[in-house]
Every structure is written in C-alpha cells, then in structure tokens.
Design a protein around this motif. Structure first.
Motif, PDB file in Angstrom:
ATOM      1  N   SER A 125       0.681  -1.196  -0.062  1.00 16.30           N
ATOM      2  CA  SER A 125       0.147  -0.106  -0.293  1.00 16.30           C
ATOM      3  C   SER A 125       0.835   1.171  -0.091  1.00 16.30           C
ATOM      4  N   GLU A 126       2.102   0.911   0.130  1.00 12.09           N
ATOM      5  CA  GLU A 126       3.170   1.997  -0.138  1.00 12.09           C
ATOM      6  C   GLU A 126       3.191   2.692  -1.610  1.00 12.09           C
ATOM      7  N   ALA A 127       2.949   1.890  -2.531  1.00 11.06           N
ATOM      8  CA  ALA A 127       3.221   2.101  -3.715  1.00 11.06           C
ATOM      9  C   ALA A 127       2.410   3.126  -4.576  1.00 11.06           C
ATOM     10  N   THR A 128       3.033   3.891  -5.373  1.00  8.19           N
ATOM     11  CA  THR A 128       2.480   4.861  -6.146  1.00  8.19           C
ATOM     12  C   THR A 128       1.831   4.188  -7.473  1.00  8.19           C
ATOM     13  N   HIS A 147      -1.352  -5.249  -1.246  1.00 13.65           N
ATOM     14  CA  HIS A 147      -1.489  -6.005   0.101  1.00 13.65           C
ATOM     15  C   HIS A 147      -1.437  -5.067   1.179  1.00 13.65           C
ATOM     16  N   MET A 148      -2.116  -5.416   2.268  1.00 13.59           N
ATOM     17  CA  MET A 148      -2.036  -4.635   3.428  1.00 13.59           C
ATOM     18  C   MET A 148      -1.458  -5.519   4.723  1.00 13.59           C
ATOM     19  N   ASN A 149      -0.309  -5.203   5.409  1.00 11.98           N
ATOM     20  CA  ASN A 149       0.161  -6.125   6.178  1.00 11.98           C
ATOM     21  C   ASN A 149       0.880  -5.281   7.236  1.00 11.98           C
ATOM     22  N   VAL A 150       0.100  -4.564   7.840  1.00  8.69           N
ATOM     23  CA  VAL A 150       0.184  -3.508   9.159  1.00  8.69           C
ATOM     24  C   VAL A 150       0.774  -4.531  10.465  1.00  8.69           C
ATOM     25  N   ILE A 151       0.258  -5.588  10.597  1.00 11.63           N
ATOM     26  CA  ILE A 151       0.858  -6.298  11.874  1.00 11.63           C
ATOM     27  C   ILE A 151       2.157  -7.058  11.419  1.00 11.63           C
ATOM     28  N   GLN A 152       2.346  -7.482  10.372  1.00  8.33           N
ATOM     29  CA  GLN A 152       3.498  -8.006   9.701  1.00  8.33           C
ATOM     30  C   GLN A 152       4.737  -6.938   9.819  1.00  8.33           C
ATOM     31  N   GLU A 153       4.311  -5.684   9.206  1.00  7.28           N
ATOM     32  CA  GLU A 153       5.278  -4.881   9.500  1.00  7.28           C
ATOM     33  C   GLU A 153       5.860  -4.480  10.672  1.00  7.28           C
ATOM     34  N   LEU A 154       4.948  -4.424  11.530  1.00 10.28           N
ATOM     35  CA  LEU A 154       5.033  -3.950  12.816  1.00 10.28           C
ATOM     36  C   LEU A 154       5.924  -4.905  13.629  1.00 10.28           C
ATOM     37  N   VAL A 155       5.641  -6.362  13.447  1.00  8.25           N
ATOM     38  CA  VAL A 155       6.759  -7.199  14.108  1.00  8.25           C
ATOM     39  C   VAL A 155       7.931  -7.502  13.391  1.00  8.25           C
ATOM     40  N   ILE A 179      -7.625  -2.491 -14.752  1.00  8.43           N
ATOM     41  CA  ILE A 179      -7.982  -3.765 -14.667  1.00  8.43           C
ATOM     42  C   ILE A 179      -8.371  -4.045 -13.261  1.00  8.43           C
ATOM     43  N   PRO A 180      -8.815  -5.192 -13.101  1.00  9.07           N
ATOM     44  CA  PRO A 180      -9.170  -5.342 -11.409  1.00  9.07           C
ATOM     45  C   PRO A 180      -8.407  -5.343 -10.398  1.00  9.07           C
ATOM     46  N   VAL A 181      -8.497  -4.313  -9.525  1.00  8.94           N
ATOM     47  CA  VAL A 181      -7.635  -3.962  -8.497  1.00  8.94           C
ATOM     48  C   VAL A 181      -8.278  -4.784  -7.058  1.00  8.94           C
ATOM     49  N   ILE A 182      -7.540  -5.756  -6.576  1.00  3.67           N
ATOM     50  CA  ILE A 182      -7.863  -6.816  -5.541  1.00  3.67           C
ATOM     51  C   ILE A 182      -7.156  -6.191  -4.273  1.00  3.67           C
ATOM     52  N   VAL A 183      -7.527  -5.429  -3.378  1.00  2.24           N
ATOM     53  CA  VAL A 183      -7.204  -5.285  -2.146  1.00  2.24           C
ATOM     54  C   VAL A 183      -6.940  -6.410  -1.036  1.00  2.24           C
ATOM     55  N   LYS A 184      -6.044  -6.709  -0.485  1.00  2.00           N
ATOM     56  CA  LYS A 184      -5.828  -8.070   0.062  1.00  2.00           C
ATOM     57  C   LYS A 184      -5.153  -7.886   1.468  1.00  2.00           C
ATOM     58  N   GLU A 185      -5.705  -8.712   2.212  1.00  2.00           N
ATOM     59  CA  GLU A 185      -4.781  -8.771   3.377  1.00  2.00           C
ATOM     60  C   GLU A 185      -3.896  -9.946   3.691  1.00  2.00           C
ATOM     61  N   ASN A 215       0.902 -17.399   9.607  1.00  2.00           N
ATOM     62  CA  ASN A 215       0.554 -16.401  10.545  1.00  2.00           C
ATOM     63  C   ASN A 215       1.860 -15.618  10.506  1.00  2.00           C
ATOM     64  N   PHE A 216       1.847 -14.351  10.012  1.00  2.00           N
ATOM     65  CA  PHE A 216       3.169 -13.699   9.844  1.00  2.00           C
ATOM     66  C   PHE A 216       3.748 -13.062  11.161  1.00  2.00           C
ATOM     67  N   SER A 217       3.127 -13.115  12.055  1.00  2.00           N
ATOM     68  CA  SER A 217       3.338 -12.740  13.422  1.00  2.00           C
ATOM     69  C   SER A 217       4.218 -13.844  14.072  1.00  2.00           C
ATOM     70  N   LEU A 218       3.847 -14.858  13.757  1.00  2.00           N
ATOM     71  CA  LEU A 218       4.588 -16.100  14.147  1.00  2.00           C
ATOM     72  C   LEU A 218       5.862 -16.508  13.401  1.00  2.00           C
ATOM     73  N   ILE A 219       5.778 -16.005  12.125  1.00  2.00           N
ATOM     74  CA  ILE A 219       6.951 -15.955  11.149  1.00  2.00           C
ATOM     75  C   ILE A 219       7.982 -15.016  11.690  1.00  2.00           C
ATOM     76  N   GLU A 220       7.438 -13.842  11.922  1.00  2.00           N
ATOM     77  CA  GLU A 220       8.430 -12.774  11.883  1.00  2.00           C
ATOM     78  C   GLU A 220       8.989 -12.729  13.630  1.00  2.00           C
ATOM     79  N   ASN A 221       8.051 -13.314  14.316  1.00  5.65           N
ATOM     80  CA  ASN A 221       8.800 -13.619  15.758  1.00  5.65           C
ATOM     81  C   ASN A 221       9.816 -14.536  15.699  1.00  5.65           C
ATOM     82  N   SER A 222       9.734 -15.607  15.050  1.00  4.84           N
ATOM     83  CA  SER A 222      10.880 -16.631  14.876  1.00  4.84           C
ATOM     84  C   SER A 222      12.188 -15.898  14.405  1.00  4.84           C
TER      85      SER A 222
END
Ligand code: FNR
Length: 345
Positions: A125-128, A147-155, A179-185, A215-222
């Motif tokens: 979501s930082e893309a121009t 993609h929106m990945n706030v929690i992943q970025e925070l961890v 073209i279709p824009v799919i906003v995703k978590e 689970n990207f919190s578990l992944i980043e925490n590892s």
C-alpha cells in the motif's frame, strides 16, 4: 538485512512454523441432504469472478519473488502448476523489483511459464500509481493485488512504522488502473468496517486474507530476538472475515470476495463459498506441497482437491458454484459467538 534474504527467510520460516488451523472453518457444517438430485460428472466448477473467468474457484495466492534465483525457481514451479491446472496465480510483492530492477526475472518467470493464464501483480500500500503500473506491465498482469500487512510490518524489526495515507494511495491506484484491483490482507483478516472503507473509495474486489493459516506474526517473531507474541493471536479468522464481508455485500454492492487464509482442502473451499466468497486462495498449503513433494505431486494434490470439491457439491445438491453459495450451513463454536457479538446471525 537485505530484502532478498528476507524473502528467502519468509519461505523457510513459513515452512517451519507451518499453518495454524484457526480459520474458524471447522465451525462450519453443511446440512446433510438425503436427496441432493445431482450427478457428479455434471458438476461444473467454472465461474465468473467479477470480470475474470476462472476454470475453477481456486487460485495460488501471492508468495514470492525478489529473492534472486531461489524465489525465481519457486515462482517458476508455481507458474508451471498454475498453467497445467489453468488456475490464476498471484506473485509476491513486486516492491523489490521496483527498487532493484535486477529482481525482475524472478517475477517475469511467472508470465513465461503461465503464458495464457490469469496472473495477478502484487504491490504494497506504499506503492504509487506509477509503481503499480510498472508492476502490472512487468507481468502483463490480468489483475493487481494491493496487500495490507500492518501487523507483519510492526513485528518485523526492519518493518514500516508509518501507516498514514495508505487508504488514499489505494484509492489513487484503483481510480487510475483499468484492470481489477484486489485489495488484500495477508493473514490478519478484514472486518466489514474495513471492507466498507474500501467500498467507499471504489474497491470492488477484496481478498480477506483471514487469520488461521499462515501467520506472519509467528513467522516474524521466529526471525527476531525481542518477541512480540501479543500479535501471534491477533486477527479476524477467515470464516468470520468472509461472513462479515458477505453480509455487507448483501445490499447488492456487487463486491467480489476472494477468501484466503488457512484454506487447506476442498471442504474449506466449499465452506468459504457457502459463506459468500467467489473464489478461494491457497498460499502456504501449496508452497508446502511444492517444497515437500515437488511439482507433479502438487498438481495431483490440486486435481484431487478439485475432484473432492465436486463430490462435496454433489452431496449438498449444488450443480454450480452459484448453487453452492446458497447451500445451508450451520455455524457453531467461536465463529458463531463472534458473529453474534458483531450483530450478524
Ligand atoms: C505470503 N503472502 C504474501 N501476500 C502478499 O500479498 N504479498 C507477499 O509478498 C506475500 N508474501 C508471502 C510469502 C510467503 C512465504 C507466504 C506463505 C505468504 C501472504 C499470502 O498471500 C496469504 O495472504 C497468506 O499466506 C494467508 O494464506 P495461507 O498461506 O494461509 O493460505
């Protein structure tokens, strides 16, 4: 840490951590029918997903690219699988190729090996707008995921800390791109409030990316020494996310709902469709199959999964995915509690 190393780490840690089974889909049960009046061989899996025509309701969700030869190989394998099955495939975030042009081959390989299939580009979501257009043209993509990945970025120790203005940037991309824009978590789910915010800026495709699988919190925490375990159980389970989005969509909003997050088998797919999704995405499950068993076995597994889906549809009396959407389901356990709490029943 370099971006490329992080991409490889994500794959390795995703495999080590594995999938949790917390999507809430085990709380959903189909109502058994004794007279479904169906013939397995006559069941059709093809479906229109918004403007896109899918041969079946599954797609390979965004995972990788930008990690040099290693991610290029995985993307080639995933594209070969998508090509044989004629299913859509999303690439992982292309922001690395925006920053380092030498990473483009690790993404372009997908279009090379899936030449006529549906390919989804992927940006953060930082893309121009220009960066999004660049990523689309890199792949001659049929749709764009943001993609929106706030929690992943925070961890992530090296992650973003500034989330201002993301919705506005998403809006600019939706307005500029045809073209279709799919906003995703990415595994933390979406509430109907989030979906409403997206609808209000013109989004018509959402991928709920629910909690309960990778689970990207578990992944980043590892990957880090100072743990932020309070995010390990954070998120909206996939079953709840799909139900919330579908109920919001009931007012004829015409939202196209992609369900992902912990989709592991045909029953999970049938359940998300019965909850209101148009298609179901698999990420971690497919990556694990590819890593453990290789391309051919993964193709077999996905073919079996599609056959299983036809058997399930036959049992519930659904000849098409539109019929499956209307199948009665029972919702119990924590998912039921969650939906009651949220005023949905
Ligand atoms: C992901 N996912 C992801 N999503 C995205 O939009 N851009 C990305 O770059 C990545 N990268 C990525 C790497 C790896 C190794 C995995 C496993 C996943 C998230 C993915 O698309 C999906 O939303 C979540 O993984 C939840 O689905 P599953 O894995 O539970 O099926």
């Amino acid at each position: 840490m370099s971006r490329a190393k992080r991409k490889i780490d994500h794959i390795e840690y995703a495999m080590q951590v594995g999938q949790t089974r917390a999507s809430g889909l085990d709380d959903i049960t189909f109502l058994h029918r004794s007279f479904p009046d169906t013939i397995v061989n006559q069941i059709s899996l093809s479906t229109k997903v918004g403007e896109l025509q899918f041969s079946s309701p599954i797609y390979i969700n965004a995972m990788t690219g930008g990690g040099g030869r290693k991610t290029e190989k995985i993307n080639r394998q995933l594209a070969q699988i998508a090509n044989v099955l004629n299913i859509p495939m999303a690439v992982g975030s292309q922001m690395s190729a925006v920053k380092d042009k030498s990473e483009q081959p690790s993404y372009k390989v997908v279009r090379q090996y899936h030449p006529r299939g549906l390919v989804f580009a992927n940006v953060g979501s930082e893309a121009t707008v220009d960066e999004a257009l660049f990523c689309i043209s890199m792949l001659e993509a049929d749709a764009l995921q943001i993609h929106m990945n706030v929690i992943q970025e925070l961890v992530m120790p090296e992650g973003d800390r500034d989330f201002k203005g993301a919705l506005k940037r998403v809006e600019s991309i939706i307005k500029a791109i045809d073209i279709p824009v799919i906003v995703k978590e990415v595994g933390f789910g979406m509430s109907r409030e989030t979906v409403k915010q997206l609808y209000n800026i013109g989004a018509s495709y959402v991928d709920v990316g629910g909690f309960g699988g990778t689970n990207f919190s578990l992944i980043e925490n590892s990957r880090r020494t100072r743990q932020m375990n309070f995010f390990d159980h954070w998120g909206i389970p996939t079953a709840v996310s799909v139900a919330e989005t579908a109920v919001y969509n009931d007012d004829n909003l015409d939202l196209t709902i992609f369900a992902s997050g912990g989709i592991q088998n045909a029953l999970d797919i049938a359940k998300v469709i019965a909850l209101g999704a148009n298609a179901a995405g698999l990420a971690g499950t497919v990556l694990k199959w590819v890593k453990d068993d290789g391309i051919d076995r993964t193709i077999d597994n996905l073919n079996s999964l599609l056959t299983d889906l036809k058997f399930i549809m036959a049992a519930v009396g659904a000849e098409t995915l539109t019929d499956l959407k209307k199948s009665p389901i029972i919702i119990s356990g924590a998912t039921r509690e969650w939906l009651i709490e949220r005023g949905i029943d």
